[in-house]
Design a protein around this motif. Structure first.
Motif, short mmCIF file in Angstrom:
data_model
loop_
_atom_site.label_atom_id
_atom_site.label_comp_id
_atom_site.label_asym_id
_atom_site.label_seq_id
_atom_site.Cartn_x
_atom_site.Cartn_y
_atom_site.Cartn_z
N ALA A 177 -1.98 -3.83 3.60
CA ALA A 177 -1.64 -2.79 4.14
C ALA A 177 -1.10 -1.76 2.76
O ALA A 177 0.21 -2.78 2.40
CB ALA A 177 -0.85 -2.19 5.20
N ALA B 250 1.13 1.01 1.64
CA ALA B 250 1.76 2.35 2.86
C ALA B 250 2.83 2.50 2.72
O ALA B 250 3.34 2.24 1.35
CB ALA B 250 1.57 1.92 4.95
N ALA C 16 -0.10 -0.33 9.26
CA ALA C 16 0.53 -1.74 8.39
C ALA C 16 0.87 -2.77 9.35
O ALA C 16 1.51 -3.90 9.50
CB ALA C 16 1.60 -1.05 7.83
N ALA D 183 0.45 -6.51 9.59
CA ALA D 183 -0.50 -6.53 8.50
C ALA D 183 0.15 -7.90 7.93
O ALA D 183 1.12 -8.83 7.28
CB ALA D 183 -0.06 -5.13 6.98
N LEU E 197 2.44 -6.36 3.02
CA LEU E 197 2.56 -4.93 2.83
C LEU E 197 2.82 -4.71 2.15
O LEU E 197 4.06 -4.93 1.71
CB LEU E 197 3.65 -4.69 4.09
CG LEU E 197 4.30 -3.41 4.25
CD1 LEU E 197 3.20 -2.31 4.39
CD2 LEU E 197 5.53 -2.96 4.78
#
Length: 291
Positions: free
Chosen positions: A216, A218, A226, A229, A232
């Motif tokens: 993710a 984000a 997220a 995930a 991240l």
């Protein structure tokens, strides 16, 4: 009838509580107040090392403020940084600047904010995610609305040396067909920022349900796309001035993922890239430079 008072921000709560806290917690609290973005994006251990404190002090600080622990306080700090969902873009506008060089000042402020945001991206996290992409059997890339450009950039760069193994979600048909094709052993990259598109959340959930590795990209640890995930990768979207959140960090992460994935592929990916370049040259895709 008295109107209910709006809830103060967690940062305001922290600053108000500082004088009543024990000296050591005051020091940790001041560090968090001065580094509230880092507090939302870095691990408690990293923060403690930089602050010269025991990681447990961050938990004690959160509990002293009425939170169950550091994770809850960090989530509250993250949430407070988001723009209002009803007006995610127009709510970011500020009164017009005054003076003969107001436009230049805005550009300078924006560039400064972008540079500061790039410096906060976790290089180690990006490198680990690139290892997951390198190991994946197939790579799916999901980005929608304004994040589509980031997804297309990552898709293009990866396909230069992994053309048969990389696909843009929704790139060749209805996106739900792609979501149903996720499998264990695949990697799915989902890109987003507040306000989050439903398609990005559905893509992340499909990746998680299939057993694929979810990467993710984000703007917050609490981003719905997220959740769950495996990797991240956080970037700063909200701090840059201007009516629209910044995609600079997301683009930098995408290009870094492509660069590291290429290097990890060694001679095999170099050979594939050379083959792609040869095909592009044979098809005369680029204008010849004048000597």
């Amino acid at each position: 009838m008295a109107q209910p008072q709006p809830k103060s921000s967690p940062l305001s709560e922290l600053c108000s509580a500082l004088p009543s806290l024990p000296l050591r917690l005051q020091q940790v609290g001041r560090f968090v107040a001065a580094n509230d973005y880092d507090a939302t994006t870095r691990s408690m251990r990293d923060l403690a090392a930089e602050a010269g404190a025991d990681p447990a002090a961050f938990t004690r600080l959160a509990k002293a403020l009425g939170y169950s622990g550091w994770d809850e306080l960090r989530a509250a700090l993250t949430e407070s940084r988001r723009p209002a969902q009803a007006q995610p873009f127009s709510a970011r506008t500020r009164a017009g600047r005054k003076g003969p060089h107001a436009e230049i000042s805005l550009v300078a402020d924006k560039l400064e904010a972008e540079a500061a945001g790039l410096a906060r991206i976790s290089t180690g996290s990006v490198a680990e995610a690139a290892k997951a992409l390198h190991a994946a059997r197939r790579i799916w890339i999901a980005g929608f609305r304004s994040c589509r450009s980031v997804a297309e950039l990552l898709n293009y760069q990866l396909r230069l040396f992994r053309s048969d193994e990389v696909q843009l979600v929704g790139g060749s048909g209805p996106e739900d067909l792609d979501l149903g094709a996720f499998q264990s052993g695949d990697a799915v990259v989902v890109i987003g920022f507040a306000p989050y598109s439903r398609a990005s959340v559905l893509s992340a959930r499909a990746a998680h349900d299939s057993g694929a590795t979810l990467v993710a990209i984000a703007d917050a640890i609490t981003a719905p796309m997220a959740e769950g995930a495996d990797h991240l990768l956080l970037y700063e979207a909200a701090a840059s001035p201007g009516f629209f959140p910044s995609l600079t960090g997301a683009i930098a992460i995408a290009q870094s993922l492509a660069a590291v994935t290429f290097v990890l592929g060694g001679a095999k990916t170099k050979r594939r890239l050379e083959e792609t370049e040869g095909r592009l040259a044979a098809m005369s895709q680029y204008v010849a430079e004048k000597g």
